[in-house]
Each structure stands twice: as structure tokens, then as C-alpha cells.
Design a protein around this motif. Structure first.
Motif, short mmCIF file in Angstrom:
data_model
loop_
_atom_site.label_atom_id
_atom_site.label_comp_id
_atom_site.label_asym_id
_atom_site.label_seq_id
_atom_site.Cartn_x
_atom_site.Cartn_y
_atom_site.Cartn_z
N LEU A 387 0.88 -1.28 0.10
CA LEU A 387 -0.10 0.05 -0.05
C LEU A 387 0.92 1.20 -0.11
CD1 LEU A 387 -2.82 -0.94 2.54
CD2 LEU A 387 -2.85 -1.25 -0.02
N THR A 388 1.92 1.31 0.80
CA THR A 388 2.77 2.45 0.90
C THR A 388 3.47 2.74 -0.42
OG1 THR A 388 3.28 1.88 3.18
CG2 THR A 388 4.55 3.56 2.29
N LEU A 389 3.97 1.54 -1.01
CA LEU A 389 4.77 1.65 -2.31
C LEU A 389 3.65 2.16 -3.48
CD1 LEU A 389 7.16 -1.49 -2.27
CD2 LEU A 389 7.61 1.17 -2.09
N ILE A 390 2.62 1.65 -3.54
CA ILE A 390 1.65 1.96 -4.79
C ILE A 390 1.43 3.39 -4.41
CG2 ILE A 390 -0.72 1.64 -5.72
CD1 ILE A 390 -0.49 -1.24 -4.86
N LEU A 391 0.80 3.80 -3.37
CA LEU A 391 0.46 5.25 -3.05
C LEU A 391 1.55 6.03 -3.39
CD1 LEU A 391 -1.68 7.36 -2.14
CD2 LEU A 391 -0.75 6.97 0.32
N ALA A 392 2.93 5.88 -2.86
CA ALA A 392 3.99 6.88 -3.13
C ALA A 392 4.11 6.99 -4.56
CB ALA A 392 5.21 6.29 -2.65
N MET A 393 3.85 5.89 -5.43
CA MET A 393 4.31 6.03 -6.98
C MET A 393 3.08 6.84 -7.61
SD MET A 393 6.04 2.10 -7.69
CE MET A 393 6.25 2.55 -9.18
N VAL A 394 1.66 6.61 -7.23
CA VAL A 394 0.70 7.23 -7.79
C VAL A 394 1.05 8.60 -7.59
CG1 VAL A 394 -1.93 7.47 -7.90
CG2 VAL A 394 -0.98 5.36 -7.83
N ALA A 395 1.50 9.10 -6.12
CA ALA A 395 1.52 10.57 -6.05
C ALA A 395 2.77 11.14 -6.55
CB ALA A 395 1.61 10.62 -4.42
N GLN A 396 3.76 10.14 -7.00
CA GLN A 396 4.92 11.06 -7.57
C GLN A 396 4.41 11.18 -9.07
OE1 GLN A 396 7.74 7.51 -7.66
NE2 GLN A 396 9.28 8.88 -7.00
N ALA A 397 3.52 10.37 -9.61
CA ALA A 397 3.03 11.00 -11.04
C ALA A 397 1.82 11.81 -11.23
CB ALA A 397 3.03 9.45 -11.74
N TYR A 398 0.82 11.79 -10.20
CA TYR A 398 -0.41 12.26 -10.49
C TYR A 398 -0.87 13.04 -9.51
CZ TYR A 398 -0.70 9.23 -14.60
OH TYR A 398 -0.66 8.49 -15.78
N ARG A 399 -1.53 13.79 -9.79
CA ARG A 399 -2.64 14.64 -8.66
C ARG A 399 -3.94 14.00 -9.00
NH1 ARG A 399 -1.91 19.36 -10.30
NH2 ARG A 399 -4.01 19.63 -11.00
N VAL A 400 -4.59 13.50 -7.65
CA VAL A 400 -5.97 12.99 -7.97
C VAL A 400 -6.91 14.06 -7.82
CG1 VAL A 400 -7.42 11.20 -6.99
CG2 VAL A 400 -5.00 10.85 -6.62
N GLU A 401 -7.87 13.89 -8.68
CA GLU A 401 -9.12 14.93 -8.72
C GLU A 401 -10.17 14.07 -8.55
OE1 GLU A 401 -6.77 18.39 -11.08
OE2 GLU A 401 -8.74 17.39 -11.88
N ILE A 402 -11.33 14.24 -7.60
CA ILE A 402 -12.56 13.42 -7.84
C ILE A 402 -13.32 14.40 -8.27
CG2 ILE A 402 -14.17 12.12 -6.39
CD1 ILE A 402 -11.44 10.81 -5.90
N PRO A 403 -14.24 13.99 -9.48
CA PRO A 403 -15.18 14.59 -10.09
C PRO A 403 -16.51 14.76 -8.94
CG PRO A 403 -14.58 12.84 -11.40
CD PRO A 403 -13.98 12.79 -10.04
N GLU A 404 -17.27 15.75 -9.08
CA GLU A 404 -18.23 16.28 -7.96
C GLU A 404 -19.04 15.14 -8.00
OE1 GLU A 404 -18.02 19.06 -6.51
OE2 GLU A 404 -19.63 18.42 -5.20
N GLU A 405 -19.53 14.56 -9.11
CA GLU A 405 -20.56 13.61 -9.14
C GLU A 405 -20.12 12.43 -8.33
OE1 GLU A 405 -19.35 14.91 -11.58
OE2 GLU A 405 -18.90 13.18 -13.08
N ARG A 406 -18.83 12.14 -8.28
CA ARG A 406 -18.32 10.77 -7.61
C ARG A 406 -17.81 11.04 -6.20
NH1 ARG A 406 -19.52 6.31 -10.44
NH2 ARG A 406 -19.22 6.74 -12.53
N ARG A 407 -17.97 12.08 -5.70
CA ARG A 407 -17.32 12.27 -4.33
C ARG A 407 -17.93 11.56 -3.13
NH1 ARG A 407 -14.75 16.88 -2.76
NH2 ARG A 407 -13.23 17.30 -4.66
N TYR A 408 -19.47 11.37 -3.22
CA TYR A 408 -19.92 10.69 -2.06
C TYR A 408 -20.10 9.16 -2.50
CZ TYR A 408 -23.34 8.40 0.63
OH TYR A 408 -24.01 7.56 1.65
N VAL A 409 -19.36 8.38 -1.91
CA VAL A 409 -19.26 6.88 -2.23
C VAL A 409 -19.83 6.20 -0.97
CG1 VAL A 409 -17.77 4.87 -2.59
CG2 VAL A 409 -17.43 7.09 -3.63
#
Ligand code: HEM
Length: 430
Positions: A387-409
Motif C-alpha cells: 500500500l505504501t509503495l503504490i500510494l507513493a508511486m501514484v503520488a509521484q506521477a499524478y494529482r488525484v481529482e475526484i469529479p463532483e458527482e463521484r465524491r459521495y461513495v
């Protein structure tokens, strides 16, 4: 209970306190919700509790005596002794490269496949990734098309078994249409695992994977190893234990950092500083301190293995209440991890809860995503590294944005705690 299991259990606790006897379909269960009670069952008096409960009997057709569902006592101890060394730190270090290789491959594909406006089905993507990682660690080889088919079947099996737990009737042994499908899935998975084991037994090559380690593992007390049948069961248990849990956790991780830009900014700063743009290695994991705090807080809020059960062999006592011999004891980590006495604003995401000071200030058993005591999760270090390695690698490459209609899960409490409808996000290249 059937409509809103988690809400129902929460209301029982609110109304009656941290120890409540409930009866579901004629089965009486004692639900616990206090760190001391969890510690009593899992650690201090663990010899008095085994897994001979309806929950594990119900999934017996799937787990079949592998480590997760093993009732307990000497048969479980022997299996655990044989398998434990294969999950020790140096072994996990060896698997870290599988984790980063597969993540890098996924991120390269994302670069080609998705533009900044595309909404990515993160749950599907990370499900595939988690499956590849557990398969590659076990079998060394690439998963390939057959792996994709097996993954789909896993999701289907989870739906069937999850629905069964919300309303455990009729028994899984009754040939209803979903139960027949479940059996079909089990047969296909059996065929897959048997093929891999057989070809490994016939092969002269040296393999450095978990399967080889388990094939060669011996019980230090008796000098004997596992039979091919036991090995088969344990391989399936590892896939079951290692896939769903991690895949849901990473999906929630992405959702939560996307919802909390301040947390995401700090995460970016940490990975940039610690890694300086290179691919992380196993030794970097302890230095990714804030990344790990995010992981811990995510496993608190959406603890994937959110419920378990034990049977009291002899009578016991907890908080002044008698636990009669033979009682089914229900442990719900979801409500424990949101216990207001230990978690102020329990439903709020806040990685600061996992600074060393805050951790020290809480009872240890207020937070047990991997359970505790001798029957804790054998894959805990594997999972936390992943989990730590995947999160670090995704964060290195991308900024995550949640579309408005997908915010509530909404949460969907199946065997693991699912995000209903999946997690969706825009991945903006940094
Ligand atoms: C975030 C990821 C994970 C979580 C939250 C998790 C959680 C748990 C929990 C709570 C238990 C105890 C279940 C009980 O007492 O009823 C458990 C047991 C187990 N887990 Fe995990 N797990 C994770 C990942 C993994 C991985 C990656 C593997 C294997 C590679 C794995 C393999 C197992 C096995 C074999 C057991 C049974 C251990 C025993 O009874 O001796 N888990 N896990």
C-alpha cells in the motif's frame, strides 16, 4: 440488518453499550466493541477462542481448511509455523520489486491511455494491479489473460458470499443459481491453482517466488512439510486474503487523498523529497512516514477485513458479563475503529491521528486492521509495504481529482468493505 448491516450494528452499540447479545436468524452472537474485549479474545485469552463459528463454517466451501478459516489448535499452529518464515521481512523485501514493477507498468499504461479529462475507474485498475502483485509474488510468472478471468470471478464470488452474509439463508450447500455459480468459480480456481502447482513440481528451474518457498517449507518442530493438497489450499487462501483486502484499500486511498487536497499536497512534498523522482525501493518504506500515516488512517476508516468471529470454548468473563461456553463472539472492526471514546470526530479522515504521540496515547487494541495476537494477518507486512509503495508511486506521477458527482461513495459491506459502485477519479499528470 439486511438493508443496512453496519448502521444496524452501530445502533445496537449506541443503545446498549460495548457488549451486546444479538440474535440473527436464531443464532445468538455476542458483539464486542471495546479494545479491552478485543484484546481479551485475540491475545490474553486467545487459547479459549477458536474459529468454529457459523461465519467460518459458511465460507468453509471456499477456504477449505486453509490458514484463514482453520478452526485452530494444533493443526492451525503447525500450518502457521510452516508458513510464517515465508512472510518474514527479508521475503517481503524480495516481493517489493514485484510491487513497484507492476505499479510502474500500470502508470505507463495510464499515461498512454488516459488524458487529464478522463475519469478513470480506479477500482478496476487497482483491482488488476493487486491481483498481478499477489499472483506474481506467488507464482513469479505474469498473470496474463487467465488471471483477468480469475479476477472477474473473484469479484463475482465476493458478491455472492457477501449477499449470503447479509442474509445467511439458504446455506451455501443448497444449489440455488448463485450457489451453483459459486461452485463453478471454485472449480475453475482449483483448476488454475492445480495446473500451476503441477507444472512447478515438474519443472527443473529455480524459482524465487512464494510458491517455491511454501513448497520447500518445513515445520521446524517435526521436520515435515505440506502435502500438495494443503499447499493448494494455502495458495488459494493467500490469494483470497491478499487480493480483495489490498485492492479495496488502495481504491479508498486514492479516493481519500482526492477528497483532501491539503493531505495530497503534503504527500506530494514527502514523496518528492524522499524519492527525488526515482522508483521507491523496500528500504524507502520506513522513510515515507506521512505516506504511511495516510495508509493507516485509510485502514481505520475503511478497514477492509471489517468483521470476524470466534467461539468461546470455555466460559469467560468480560466487563462484568458472563460469556457462556460455546458462545459465538462477533468482532466488528468497523465500529471499533470509529469508537468515539478513542477517535474524536470518528468519521473524519485525519492522518494526524497516526503521529507517534497520538498512537501512544491510545490503547493498542483501539486499532487492529490486521487483527491481533497469534492469529493476526500473516500478510500484514506484505500489505503495508504494498500500500505504501503504490500510494507513493501514484503520488509521484499524478494529482488525484475526484469529479463532483463521484465524491459521495457509499460503503458496501461484503466480505471486505467495498466502495459501492467503485472509486472514480481524474488523474492529472504532475
Ligand atoms: C490491507 C490488507 C489486509 C488486511 C486489512 C488483512 C486483514 C486480515 C485480518 C483482520 C485477518 C484475521 C482474520 C480473522 O481473525 O478472522 C487476516 C488473516 C489472514 N490474512 Fe490478511 N489482510 C490483508 C492482507 C493480506 C495479504 C496481502 C495476505 C497474503 C499475502 C493475507 C493473508 C492472510 C492470511 C493467510 C490470514 C490467516 C492467518 C491465520 O489465521 O493464521 N492478508 N488478515
Amino acid at each position: 440488518m439486511r438493508r443496512d448491516q453496519v448502521g444496524f450494528l452501530g445502533r445496537m452499540i449506541d443503545a446498549h453499550g460495548d457488549i451486546v447479545a444479538i440474535r440473527v436468524l436464531g443464532i445468538k452472537m455476542i458483539m464486542l466493541n471495546h479494545p479491552d474485549y478485543f484484546e481479551r479474545v485475540l491475545v490474553r485469552n486467545h487459547e479459549n477462542y477458536d474459529k468454529s463459528t457459523f461465519l467460518f463454517r459458511a465460507v468453509e466451501p471456499i477456504l477449505r481448511g486453509g490458514l484463514i478459516g482453520n478452526v485452530g489448535g494444533e493443526p492451525w499452529r503447525r500450518q502457521r509455523r510452516i508458513m510464517q518464515p515465508s512472510f518474514h521481512r527479508p521475503k517481503v523485501a524480495g516481493f517489493a520489486e514485484n510491487m513497484t514493477d507492476e505499479t510502474a507498468r500500470m502508470l505507463r499504461r495510464w499515461d498512454r491511455q488516459y488524458g487529464p479529462d478522463d475519469v478513470v475507474n480506479v477500482s478496476t485498475e487497482l483491482g488488476q494491479l493487486a491481483m498481478r502483485i499477489v499472483f506474481r509474488s506467488l507464482f513469479g510468472a505474469e498473470v496474463g489473460a487467465r488471471g483477468d478471468a480469475i479476477e472477474q470471478m473473484f469479484l463475482e464470488a465476493n458478491q455472492i458470499v457477501g449477499a449470503f452474509f447479509r442474509f445467511p439463508f439458504p446455506p451455501l450447500s443448497w444449489p440455488t443459481r448463485p450457489h451453483r455459480r459459486l461452485n463453478e468459480i471454485i472449480r475453475t480456481m482449483d483448476g488454475f491453482v492445480s495446473d500451476v502447482i503441477r507444472s512447478r513440481i515438474d519443472s527443473d528451474e529455480d524459482h524465487l517466488d512464494l510458491l517455491t518457498a511454501l513448497m520447500n517449507a518445513v515445520d521446524e518442530e517435526t521436520g515435515t512439510g505440506m502435502t500438495p493438497l494443503q499447499l493448494h489450499r494455502e495458495v488459494l487462501n493467500i490469494i483470497i486474503g491478499g487480493y480483495e483486502t489490498t485492492s479495496n484499500s488502495v481504491a479508498w486511498l486514492i479516493h481519500l487523498i482526492g477528497q483532501h487536497p491539503d493531505v495530497q499536497a503534503r504527500l506530494h512534498a514527502e514523496v518528492d523529497e524522499v524519492l527525488g523522482g526515482r522508483v521507491p525501493a523496500f528500504d524507502d518504506v520506513p522513510r515515507l512516514v506521512y505516506t504511511r500515516m495516510i495508509v493507516d488512517e485509510t485502514l481505520r476508516l475503511y478497514t477492509p477485513a471489517w468483521q470476524t468471529m470466534r467461539r468461546a470454548i470455555e466460559e469467560d468473563e468480560m466487563g462484568g458479563y458472563r460469556i457462556p461456553a460455546g458462545s459465538d463472539v462477533y468482532l466488528n472492526m468497523f465500529t471499533l475503529h470509529r469508537h468515539p471514546e478513542y477517535w474524536p470526530d470518528p468519521h473524519v479522515f485525519d492522518p494526524e491521528r497516526f503521529t507517534p504521540e497520538q498512537v501512544d496515547a491510545r490503547p493498542r487494541h483501539a486499532y487492529i486492521p490486521f487483527a491481533s495476537g497469534p492469529r493476526n494477518c500473516i500478510g500484514k507486512h506484505f500489505a503495508l509495504t504494498e500500500l505504501t509503495l503504490i500510494l507513493a508511486m501514484v503520488a509521484q506521477a499524478y494529482r488525484v481529482e475526484i469529479p463532483e458527482e463521484r465524491r459521495y461513495v457509499e460503503i458496501e459491506p461484503l466480505i471486505t468493505m467495498h466502495p459501492k459502485g467503485g472509486i472514480h477519479a481524474r488523474m492529472a499528470r504532475r
